[in-house]
Design an enzyme around this catalytic site. Structure first.
Site, PDB file in Angstrom:
ATOM      1  N   ILE C 477       0.840  -1.210   0.000  1.00  9.44           N
ATOM      2  CA  ILE C 477       0.000   0.000   0.000  1.00  9.44           C
ATOM      3  C   ILE C 477       0.874   1.258   0.000  1.00  9.44           C
ATOM      4  CG2 ILE C 477      -1.918  -1.185   1.105  1.00  9.44           C
ATOM      5  CD1 ILE C 477      -1.151   0.073   3.761  1.00  9.44           C
ATOM      6  N   LYS C 709      11.393  -5.949  12.222  1.00 13.06           N
ATOM      7  CA  LYS C 709      10.106  -5.530  12.800  1.00 13.06           C
ATOM      8  C   LYS C 709       9.477  -4.501  11.867  1.00 13.06           C
ATOM      9  CE  LYS C 709      11.859  -4.775  17.072  1.00 13.06           C
ATOM     10  NZ  LYS C 709      12.039  -4.754  18.548  1.00 13.06           N
ATOM     11  N   VAL C 711       7.849  -0.763  10.600  1.00 13.43           N
ATOM     12  CA  VAL C 711       8.136   0.667  10.732  1.00 13.43           C
ATOM     13  C   VAL C 711       6.958   1.537  10.298  1.00 13.43           C
ATOM     14  CG1 VAL C 711      10.625   0.463  10.475  1.00 13.43           C
ATOM     15  CG2 VAL C 711       9.213   0.687   8.439  1.00 13.43           C
ATOM     16  N   GLU C 713       3.994   2.224  11.455  1.00  9.38           N
ATOM     17  CA  GLU C 713       3.141   2.985  12.369  1.00  9.38           C
ATOM     18  C   GLU C 713       3.922   3.646  13.495  1.00  9.38           C
ATOM     19  OE1 GLU C 713       0.154   0.057  13.416  1.00  9.38           O
ATOM     20  OE2 GLU C 713      -0.966   0.503  11.597  1.00  9.38           O
TER      21      GLU C 713
END
Lengths: 168, 314, 754
Positions: C477, C709, C711, C713
């Site tokens: 997105i 991991k 990133v 938000e």
């Protein structure tokens, strides 16, 4: 109404409904879908194209108003496989994420560089009587008609700077 | 968008005769406001008369030492004109504060004068609005929008003019020149081109349906410094919460009334030797509406007057 | 099932011998996007001339349609069909599931005469052109019987009830701890309703191929969309082929499908032609989800040295009456600071307004706007630097559950950020710094956001031309999924990037959960990595077992992959040759990832520190950003350039939340005050001045095999609070009612006599 618009160097003669916006003319009648519909009300800039060399919102214009005009869209910028310097700058600086506002941002940048070259002032031009220089503040203000919800603004700034350097 | 007939005017006479012959016709220049409203079916003209290519875009010196700006000069063209920039900088700044470059490249001076309010209840065809549907009521009066008129509102309508440009034009005593199909030419001050809402907020101006803006004429700028100030939450590309233009001893306020609001009381106070703060207070003493909004306009008015004076001193 | 200890083994990604991991390569699909040739859902080529749909929306908040007349619309030029609830084709009952394993139930549109919120679809027009469809929509005549509705959040707080299935989280005895504290803060913050305002409106292009429907739609979750449509149509999901290849922004708002998808599919079936349907910008506001408003009460109790003794964050928020959703604004506070006595929880008001839902960093985004300002207030009360206060409350284990941290570099983020930002130049006295007409101030806040991994699969094909093609029912997105999957695949197989292809957004591909909750990179990336490892084993075994291979008979476990070759000692063979011999379709494998059995034994988060300098106009109260800087720790970074774009994009969302973005429900109508991008003020370019971020080196070996991991938000978390704290430092005004618009700031200045 039979309307002929020269789009990216090609004459497009199309029988159009007078209600057809220039944006829908490009997207739905001519099949050039690179120009985006974000708001359809001149509030986002995703539909920015150059008409006779000047950037406008294609959504707030009727196709029939542009009979005989020359329109440049994002599809008309690259030279074959070679990207336009503004396109290359956006790619290199990662000046987009989802990409939906990007064609408008790129067309806007092309227009901006011409406007600055022509000495047109902006709201942040300190000395209206003096020459216009392309500071970061000038770029930010002049690109404010193109909303990027992914918020790639720092990279867009870098891309415009890079493109301006390439154009200089 | 409702269906309409479209015709491109060959010349001014053609445009006027088309307008006179077709009830419900509207002139179309840049289209940035009219088409916006037509998409929402707030405007439903039966015919659009495209005047965009008429030769009315010239900016020329007047014999009186002012400037005559053709109605079809784009906002960008006016703000970029060296004469405007050097002699009417408050006008250039007001124009450059409006919309975006894309909009200013398309929008014309005449169209800017004719643009309609952006009151959110006017813009939503599902809501009562006396300006859009006479007699339906006013949703804004008890509504959530904060951009309400402080001056000249009525029980029928509290909408404000969204034009930044006309605020500066009013401060410069600019005059709008119009022509009708019968050939009659009228000159009206931009300051009073728009009606106050009164009992008929649906009528924005006194212009007849077949009346076309030809030009805006600026008298020579008044002596003294100029200032422009526009307040908004976002740094760009948004309408004014309030604005103020100062040109010499003249002061005009924006987004506070259905027309650009000449602060005559402030001007009179200044003429009597009042301070900037006193002059602003004199004007705002007659404002209606929320205290915070009155306070903001008082503060920017005083500040702009002060800035103009200090600019003159330095 | 694996455990995180299995992930400790060396692997190609951690070894990173080609250097593709972390490399700032250009966006994989970037060329398509800068040339305008990436087809978004409304734009895909159709097999024949499409028709255009337009949706007509309700103009009451709650009630019944007493009459609806589409006959005039149906007779209008170019109109092919006109539907209301009276004549729309049959759809399955709301919530029905033909297949109990469907991720979503039926979501019918125009289903009855009931109106549950303003903007709900009430009619649909299909016509030959967009102009005719929309104009005909204006001819639909609807009469309503409006019913009483609960619309105004703040005046309905007495209706607040417990969040469903939740209890307050209590540690220790908050009330006792708080009342025994030497220094306390007790204030209430308000974060308003916000809209996603993705640049691309929701849109679908649909056509039928026999009894199968092909839909291209703008959605973040492939399977969710496919299942929702199949259940709504009452057909098995294998008769719905859903594509979502390019998405013009999601931010959580496209985590679900909307009526454009259903109506396009129905209308294409009825008309026998391809159909395009898009929401108008106004419908995007009124008929998709939003972030609900949140009222937050924060209480902090500390001793004079700044050690927190008690902390509480109690949030009240809202959702639509029949669509439960909780904005978990208090959750982050459970893991952030040490305090022996703690209370966090949520209350929910059900309103008759459009559905609340997830929007970028749900929970943290509004939540941190309260606690991180409360910490600033406490620091001031104690005469402590805000960073020092936070360091004094840095926990050794997760304060909520005593789990060890997988890795926690929060203090380092604050220290490095302070140093690079020049925090030591901050004057702690509010209102002390002037620059002409501007009050100037600095503020900081921390950032925390959870890290998640969901089950996902991927497919990988190696063909005789030497190309590796990764396929996954995943989405990009704007997050960079295409790019990072290419990098992972290239690094895993030892292939240069120009020999890697990535294909996403197709329901026929191995499933992945989609984009949301900043779980995308870890989830999809780990699946791609595992699939690449499966491919390595397969290729090595092929080579070892094939007499035509130079590696024939060797131990496959010793073989390596580099530069497009499979290698052992001084012998090698190209992957292309190996794949060519395997058959005309090359070699295809699938792989996947699931959370490790013991993944939840660690407290696992991403962290950051946000720094802002603002100017406050002393006359007007306008707040303008002067500079902003953040330092973040979010695991191994797969592409430094793209990750930074994600992070700074989030920070800018924080700027919007702090300064400009808000919407409100008009309690008379149930509609939003702002229904377009002229009224709802997302930041524009001029708002964003000198904004930059740094990502620390980190690898979280408890997260997944690659130590990565999310990133997407983290950047928004705490960003707005840093700005609000900077506003206070600039002019001494504490505003707890976001956004900090000129009217509020100026009124506060006046109240101080300024």
């Amino acid at each position: 109404m039979l309307t002929t618009i020269r789009v990216n160097g090609v004459d497009r003669a199309v029988e159009v409904d007078p209600r057809t916006s220039l944006l829908d003319f490009l997207r739905e009648r001519v099949g050039l879908k690179g120009t985006k519909k974000g708001c359809d009300h001149g509030q986002c800039g995703a539909c920015t194209v150059l008409v006779n060399g000047v950037r406008i919102n294609a959504c707030l214009s009727l196709a029939v108003m542009h009979d005989g005009d020359e329109v440049l869209t994002v599809e008309g910028l690259a030279d074959g496989e070679a990207l336009h310097p503004v396109q290359q700058a956006f790619l290199s600086e990662d000046a987009f994420q989802c990409g939906y506002c990007t064609p408008g941002q790129i067309c806007s940048t092309v227009g901006l560089l011409a406007e600055v070259a022509a000495g047109q002032p902006s709201e942040v031009t300190a000395d209206l009587a003096g020459p216009v220089t392309l500071s970061d503040a000038e770029i930010r203000e002049r690109m404010s008609g193109n909303i990027c919800r992914c918020s790639a603004y720092p990279q867009i700034l870098a891309a415009v700077r890079r493109a301006a350097g390439a154009a200089a | 968008m409702k269906p309409f007939a479209f015709e491109r005017a060959r010349d001014v006479d053609h445009a006027l005769s088309l307008a006179a012959a077709s009830p419900g016709a509207r002139f179309l220049a840049g289209g940035t406001n009219l088409l916006d409203l037509m998409k929402l079916e707030i405007e439903q003209p039966a015919r659009l008369i495209d005047v965009g290519r008429l030769p009315l875009a010239e900016i020329a010196e007047t014999a009186a030492g002012g400037l005559r700006i053709g109605a079809l000069a784009t906002n960008t063209a006016v703000a970029s004109d060296p004469r405007v920039r050097s002699r009417y900088p408050a006008l250039a700044r007001a124009i450059l504060a409006g919309g975006s470059v894309q909009l200013r490249n398309k929008a014309t001076v005449g169209g800017n004068l004719m643009q309609r309010t952006r009151c959110p209840y006017f813009m939503d065809a599902a809501k009562p609005c006396n300006k859009r549907l006479p007699g339906s009521g006013c949703s804004a009066m008890e509504g959530l929008s904060r951009s309400l008129a402080l001056f000249g509102a009525s029980e029928m309508c509290v909408a404000v003019s969204p034009s930044d440009m006309s605020v500066a034009l009013a401060a410069f005593d600019a005059v709008a020149e119009t022509v009708r199909a019968d050939g009659s030419v009228r000159r009206r001050p931009v300051e009073t081109l728009h009606r106050l809402p009164g009992e008929a907020p649906q009528v924005d101006t006194d212009l007849a349906p077949d009346e076309l803006v030809l030009a805006v004429e600026l008298p020579p700028p008044p002596p003294g410094p100029q200032a422009w100030r526009k307040v908004r939450a976002r740094a760009s590309y948004t309408g004014a919460i309030a604005s103020v233009a100062v040109a010499g001893d003249r002061v005009a306020l924006g987004a506070v009334a259905a027309r650009p609001w000449r602060a005559r009381l402030a001007e009179a106070a200044l003429a009597d030797g009042a301070s900037a703060a006193e002059a602003a207070a004199a004007e705002l003493a007659h404002a209606e509406g929320p205290e915070g909004r009155r306070s903001l306009v008082r503060r920017i008015t005083a500040d702009a007057i002060r800035e103009a004076r200090e600019g003159a001193a330095s | 099932m694996s455990t995180v200890r299995d992930w400790a083994a060396p692997n190609p990604v951690t070894e990173n011998r080609s250097g593709l991991i972390g490399k700032s390569v250009d966006r994989y699909e970037g060329r398509l996007k800068v040339t305008g040739t990436a087809p978004y859902a409304f734009e895909v080529e159709t097999p024949s001339q499409p028709l255009y749909g337009h949706i007509v929306s309700a103009t009451i908040a709650r009630g019944r349609i007493t009459s609806i007349d589409v006959s005039q619309a149906a007779a209008a030029p170019g109109v092919v069909l006109a539907w209301s609830h009276l004549n729309v084709p049959t759809q399955a009952q709301r919530g029905a599931k033909l297949n109990p394993r469907s991720q979503r139930g039926s979501n019918p549109t125009l289903a009855s005469d009931r109106v549950e919120h303003y903007g709900q679809s009430v009619a649909f027009i299909l016509a030959d052109t967009p102009e005719n469809a929309r104009a005909a929509g204006g001819l639909v005549r609807v009469a309503y019987a409006a019913e009483d509705a609960d619309l105004d959040f703040l005046s309905s707080l007495d209706l607040a009830g417990p969040a469903p299935g939740e209890e307050d989280a209590r540690v220790g005895d908050f009330e006792a701890g708080y009342s025994a504290s030497e220094v306390t803060v007790d204030d209430t913050w308000f974060s308003p309703l916000q809209n996603h305002a993705q640049m691309e409106p929701c849109a679908t292009t649909a056509w039928w191929e026999g009894d199968k429907v092909v839909v291209h739609t703008s959605i973040q979750m492939v399977k969710g969309g496919q299942h929702a449509l199949a259940e709504t149509l009452g057909i098995p999901s294998d008769r719905v082929r859903l594509f979502t290849r390019y998405i013009g922004g999601g931010f959580g708002g496209k985590g679900q499908s909307y009526d454009d998808l259903t109506l396009a599919a129905l209308a294409a079936r009825e008309s026998g032609q391809p159909v395009r349907v898009a929401y108008t910008r106004q419908q995007m506001f009124q008929a998709t989800i939003h972030r609900p408003a949140v009222q937050m009460r924060v209480r902090l109790g500390a001793d004079r040295t700044g050690r927190l003794n008690a902390m509480a964050l109690e949030a009240v928020t809202h959702c639509a009456r029949n669509a439960p959703f909780v904005e978990h604004a208090a959750n982050f506070a459970r893991n952030l600071y040490a305090a022996p006595h703690r209370l966090t929880g949520h209350r929910l008001v059900r309103l008759d307004i459009p559905h609340a839902g997830a929007m970028r960093a749900p929970g943290e985004a509004p939540g941190m706007l309260s606690l991180e300002c409360a910490m600033d207030e406490l620091a001031e009360t104690l005469g402590l630097d805000p960073i020092e206060l936070r360091i004094r409350n840095e926990p050794e284990v997760d304060p909520d559950n005593a789990k060890p941290f997988s890795v926690r570099q929060l203090v380092r983020c604050m220290r490095e950020g302070a140093q690079q930002f020049g925090w030591d130049r901050r004057n702690p006295t509010p209102g002390a710094v002037r620059d002409g007409r501007w009050y100037v101030g600095m503020g900081m806040a921390t950032a925390i956001r959870g890290n998640f991994l969901l089950p996902a699969k991927a497919g990988l094909r190696l063909t005789g031309d030497g190309l590796a093609t990764l396929t996954q029912g995943m989405t990009d997105i704007g997050t960079g999924t295409y790019t990072i999957l290419a990098q992972i695949t290239g690094e895993t197989l030892g292939l240069p990037l120009d020999q890697v292809r990535v294909e996403l957004g197709d329901s026929d591909m191995p499933p992945a959960p989609g984009s949301g909750g900043q779980f995308g990179a870890a989830t999809a990336g780990s699946a791609a990595f595992e699939t690449g490892m499966v491919m390595r084993r397969r290729l090595a075994e092929l080579a070892a077992g094939d007499p035509r291979s130079p590696l024939y008979g060797e131990d496959p476990t010793l073989m390596d992959f580099a530069n497009g070759n499979i290698v052992l000692g001084n012998r090698s063979e190209s992957l292309a040759a190996l794949a060519a011999r395997a058959g005309p379709d090359g070699v295809y494998v699938e792989g996947g990832i699931s959370p490790a059995a013991d993944a939840r034994d660690w407290s696992q988060h991403t962290y950051g520190a946000q720094f802002a300098e603002v100017g406050v106009d002393s006359v007007t109260g306008e707040v303008r950003l002067r500079r902003m800087f953040g330092v973040f720790a979010a695991g191994r970074i797969l592409n430094a350039k793209l990750a930074k774009s994600q992070i700074t994009g989030g920070m800018i969302w924080g700027v919007g939340a702090a300064l400009t973005e808000s919407n409100a429900v008009d309690p008379r109508y149930g509609s939003f005050l702002h229904q377009d991008l002229g009224g709802y003020l997302a930041p524009v370019h001029a708002d964003i001045v000198n904004l930059d971020a740094v990502l620390l080196d980190e690898a979280d070996d408890k997260a997944n095999p690659m130590g990565i991991k999310g990133v997407g938000e983290l950047g928004i978390c705490g960003a707005g609070a840093a700005i609000a704290n900077a506003v206070y430092n600039a002019c001494g005004v504490r505003l707890r009612d976001y956004p900090l618009t000129p009217d509020k700031v100026m009124a506060a200045l006046e109240a101080k006599g300024l």
